[in-house]
Write a protein that holds these residues in place. Structure first.
Motif, PDB file in Angstrom:
ATOM      1  N   VAL A  92      -1.820   3.105   5.757  1.00  0.00           N
ATOM      2  CA  VAL A  92      -3.261   2.908   5.592  1.00  0.00           C
ATOM      3  C   VAL A  92      -3.976   3.630   6.732  1.00  0.00           C
ATOM      4  O   VAL A  92      -5.053   4.182   6.565  1.00  0.00           O
ATOM      5  N   THR A  93      -3.352   3.612   7.910  1.00  0.00           N
ATOM      6  CA  THR A  93      -3.935   4.283   9.081  1.00  0.00           C
ATOM      7  C   THR A  93      -2.889   5.175   9.737  1.00  0.00           C
ATOM      8  O   THR A  93      -1.703   5.067   9.464  1.00  0.00           O
ATOM      9  N   LEU A  98      -8.376   5.230   9.591  1.00  0.00           N
ATOM     10  CA  LEU A  98      -8.062   5.132   8.162  1.00  0.00           C
ATOM     11  C   LEU A  98      -7.744   6.514   7.608  1.00  0.00           C
ATOM     12  O   LEU A  98      -8.402   7.506   7.953  1.00  0.00           O
ATOM     13  N   ALA A 141     -11.948   0.323   3.305  1.00  0.00           N
ATOM     14  CA  ALA A 141     -11.544  -0.927   3.945  1.00  0.00           C
ATOM     15  C   ALA A 141     -12.718  -1.877   4.053  1.00  0.00           C
ATOM     16  O   ALA A 141     -13.869  -1.455   4.162  1.00  0.00           O
ATOM     17  N   VAL A 165      -8.842   5.962   1.695  1.00  0.00           N
ATOM     18  CA  VAL A 165      -8.774   4.512   1.928  1.00  0.00           C
ATOM     19  C   VAL A 165     -10.179   3.955   2.116  1.00  0.00           C
ATOM     20  O   VAL A 165     -10.976   4.513   2.860  1.00  0.00           O
ATOM     21  N   THR A 181      -4.572  -7.849   2.889  1.00  0.00           N
ATOM     22  CA  THR A 181      -3.436  -7.497   3.743  1.00  0.00           C
ATOM     23  C   THR A 181      -2.854  -8.707   4.465  1.00  0.00           C
ATOM     24  O   THR A 181      -1.698  -8.669   4.887  1.00  0.00           O
ATOM     25  N   THR A 192       0.846  -1.201   0.000  1.00  0.00           N
ATOM     26  CA  THR A 192       0.000   0.000   0.000  1.00  0.00           C
ATOM     27  C   THR A 192       0.882   1.253   0.000  1.00  0.00           C
ATOM     28  O   THR A 192       0.421   2.329   0.381  1.00  0.00           O
ATOM     29  N   LEU A 214      -8.363  -7.875   6.791  1.00  0.00           N
ATOM     30  CA  LEU A 214      -8.518  -6.534   6.226  1.00  0.00           C
ATOM     31  C   LEU A 214      -8.165  -6.525   4.745  1.00  0.00           C
ATOM     32  O   LEU A 214      -7.123  -7.045   4.341  1.00  0.00           O
ATOM     33  N   VAL A 274      -7.959  -3.646   1.504  1.00  0.00           N
ATOM     34  CA  VAL A 274      -7.836  -2.199   1.372  1.00  0.00           C
ATOM     35  C   VAL A 274      -7.863  -1.776  -0.090  1.00  0.00           C
ATOM     36  O   VAL A 274      -7.207  -2.379  -0.939  1.00  0.00           O
TER      37      VAL A 274
END
Ligand code: 4UU
Length: 568
Positions: free
Chosen positions: A360-361, A376, A382, A380, A434, A356, A401, A403
């Motif tokens: 992502v977060t 997030l 999810a 993004v 993920t 990614t 998860l 994404v």
């Protein structure tokens, strides 16, 4: 949250080297007086105009030296591996390669010749940058893949000889390039720009051996803008014109250092204090000396700080405002203990992966929830999937998860099978699996947080670095005494996880002395692989490796068994 739905406009015709430094792309360039890179050892700085000139001149010198033509072929014909610890020139080298429409593949400086050779082979690199102390390893790897010795280029390192007999240096090429005519400005179409690969970083993904991940210029720019959008209001809240003085310790060869430290900092006009390796006292002394305000680290460094509070107290660390951790889980208790020791610092966490193009977060300082990986980033989407493949929408319920984001990479190079398994086309777009088990939980402040609760994929994380079980298993199977084997992670307080091997001894081994066999197996790994891959979790002899009817190793079963035993 407050960021949901924010509009992101991501430039898709701009190479990274021009993205922020150049007015031609309609963005106000960062002030020329700023110093994006500061050598944490020598104190040498690279100012914005120097960075621009060094990129341009190195590109020209490199083009002449290795015969690369910017508007000829594709980026896959012009691949250079950078095998070096962090230096103030590391980004310059990548951007010079990009300036020629080439592709940069950064390699971890701890690699053995065998590991480097693998990366040179898979990436089909024809140019190799390295530092004087790593030249012997670099040459051993280069000779095994017929890489022209003239195309091995030395990057100067503080504390090392400034040249190596017979080899060109980055400085030589910069001097040479300064005298050459200007290069054409790169112009891509939108379609081309979205597909133009900038980096080949290595990741084993959800299974198998390390693969070359194709990360586009667009992916990196997207993630930089996502992080920037997430953080700008916090920076504004501190003071107008606030700048990070940030720690450049995480390897620039790994997505964390490369994107979430290097590219974001240069984009914003921050300073990066570049440190080539982790020495605890040097790390503390650098914070004091350069008044670092943002620390980006991995959980083992947090643990070292918690366990060595007295040493930390000998240094003036009052410049620090925040500490960011990622790349591996940070336990809630450790986080709480740390945060109580450093109550003036904001303890933040980011979650993401090579696939990614990093984050992502991220944790908002306005909603710190220790143990959580944060919220997030905007842009993004999810999904959580149950083992049966149904979508989970409830809070506090674990699932894998998936994404979707503009930073989700193009895929693995030349690996349709892994691509089909990892990047899935769903009704609402292309998602990456993920391999992480995650829960969504509502924070006391009412925001939706991501909690990483376990890892489903094979991957082992040692000090935040990837170790692929399949890679170690292949190495072990080359040993005569090994008939079959499986490698799994075992928990370790300091490293997070360590690799452990279960081995079925071959009937052919003459000696009954298990210890002799074990030592010989350990030696084999130590000879072939870098230190974080050594079997520090141990070797255990077993009669059989559990497998599924189709022959897949049931690593999960072994891992759970091992967890049970350790709990007793
Ligand atoms: C539990 O390690 C990385 C990326 C690190 C990163 C991401 C966002 C650092 C700072 C940031 O802001 O990439 P890879 O490809 O080496 O490893 C990815 C895997 C994930 O799938 C997950 O299993 O590393 C693990 N991981 C984490 N685990 C990454 N971040 C976390 C985390 N908690 N915060």
């Amino acid at each position: 949250g407050p960021l949901a739905g924010s509009l992101l406009e991501i430039p898709d015709t701009v190479p990274l080297c021009d993205f922020r430094l150049d007015e031609r792309h309609g963005r106000r360039p960062i002030a020329e007086s700023l110093d994006p890179f500061v050598c944490g050892i020598s104190g040498r700085t690279v100012l914005v105009p120097q960075l621009k000139d060094r990129v341009d001149h190195l590109a020209k010198g490199l083009a002449q030296h290795v015969g690369w033509v910017a508007n000829d072929g594709t980026e896959f014909d012009k691949v250079a591996v950078i095998f070096a610890p962090n230096t103030i020139d590391t980004l310059t080298i990548s951007w010079a390669i990009h300036r020629l429409n080439g592709l940069s593949s950064p390699a971890n400086a701890v690699y053995s010749a065998e590991e480097l050779q693998y990366q040179l082979d898979i990436s089909r690199a024809t140019v190799l940058f390295t530092v004087p102390s790593l030249l012997p390893i670099a040459l051993r790897a280069a000779s095994k893949c017929n890489l022209n010795q003239d195309h091995v280029i030395i990057c100067e390192m503080p504390g090392e000889p400034q040249s190596s007999k017979g080899f060109r240096t980055v400085s030589n090429l910069i001097e040479q390039g300064a005298t050459l005519p200007e290069l054409d400005v790169l112009r891509w179409t939108k379609a081309q720009g979205r597909r133009q690969t900038a980096f080949l970083c290595f990741s084993s993904g959800t299974s198998g051996t390390p693969k070359a991940v194709m990360i586009s210029h667009y992916n990196v720019i997207a993630n930089v803008l996502q992080i920037q959008l997430f953080e700008q209001h916090m920076r504004d809240a501190i003071e107008p014109g606030y700048r990070d003085v940030t720690l450049g310790l995480m390897p620039f060869s790994h997505i964390y250092g490369l994107v979430a430290i290097c590219h974001i900092a240069v984009y914003r006009g921050d300073s990066i204090i570049v440190l080539p390796k982790f020495v605890f006292k040097d790390f503390l002394a650098s914070i004091e000396r350069f008044k670092i305000n943002t620390l980006s680290v991995v959980p083992p460094i947090i643990i070292t700080m918690v366990k060595n509070k007295a040493l930390c107290d000998q240094f003036n660390l009052t410049s620090v405002r925040q500490i960011m951790t990622g790349a591996a889980p940070l336990g809630q208790e450790t986080a709480q203990e740390f945060a109580s020791q450093y109550s003036n610092w904001v303890t933040r966490q980011g979650y993401g992966m090579t696939e990614t193009a990093t984050a992502v977060t991220n944790t908002s300082p306005f909603d710190v929830w220790l143990g959580s990986s944060g919220c997030l980033l905007s842009g993004v989407e999810a999904k959580l999937l149950s083992p049966e493949g149904t979508e989970i929408s409830a809070y506090n319920t674990p699932g894998e998860l998936l994404v979707k984001a503009p930073s989700v990479v193009l895929g693995y190079l030349n690996n349709p099978k892994a691509n089909a398994e990892t990047f899935v086309d769903m009704a609402d777009g292309r998602f990456v699996k993920t391999g992480d088990e995650v829960e969504f939980r509502k924070s006391p402040a009412g925001n939706e947080h991501v909690w990483v609760v376990d890892r489903i994929k094979e991957l082992i994380k040692v000090k935040g670095l990837q170790v692929a079980p399949a890679e170690l298993e292949a190495c072990l199977l080359e040993h005569l005494a090994v008939a079959d084997c499986a490698v799994i992670p075992v928990a370790d307080e300091r490293a997070g996880e360590l690799p452990k091997a279960f081995v079925v001894k071959s009937a052919a081994v003459a000696t009954d002395d298990e210890n002799v066999v074990k030592q010989s197996i350990l030696k084999r790994v130590e000879k072939a692989k870098s230190r974080h891959k050594w079997l520090a979790g141990g070797v255990e002899f077993v009669d059989i490796i559990p497998k599924s009817p189709s022959g897949k190793i049931l690593r999960r079963l072994l891992r759970d068994l091992e967890r049970e035993r350790r709990r007793d």
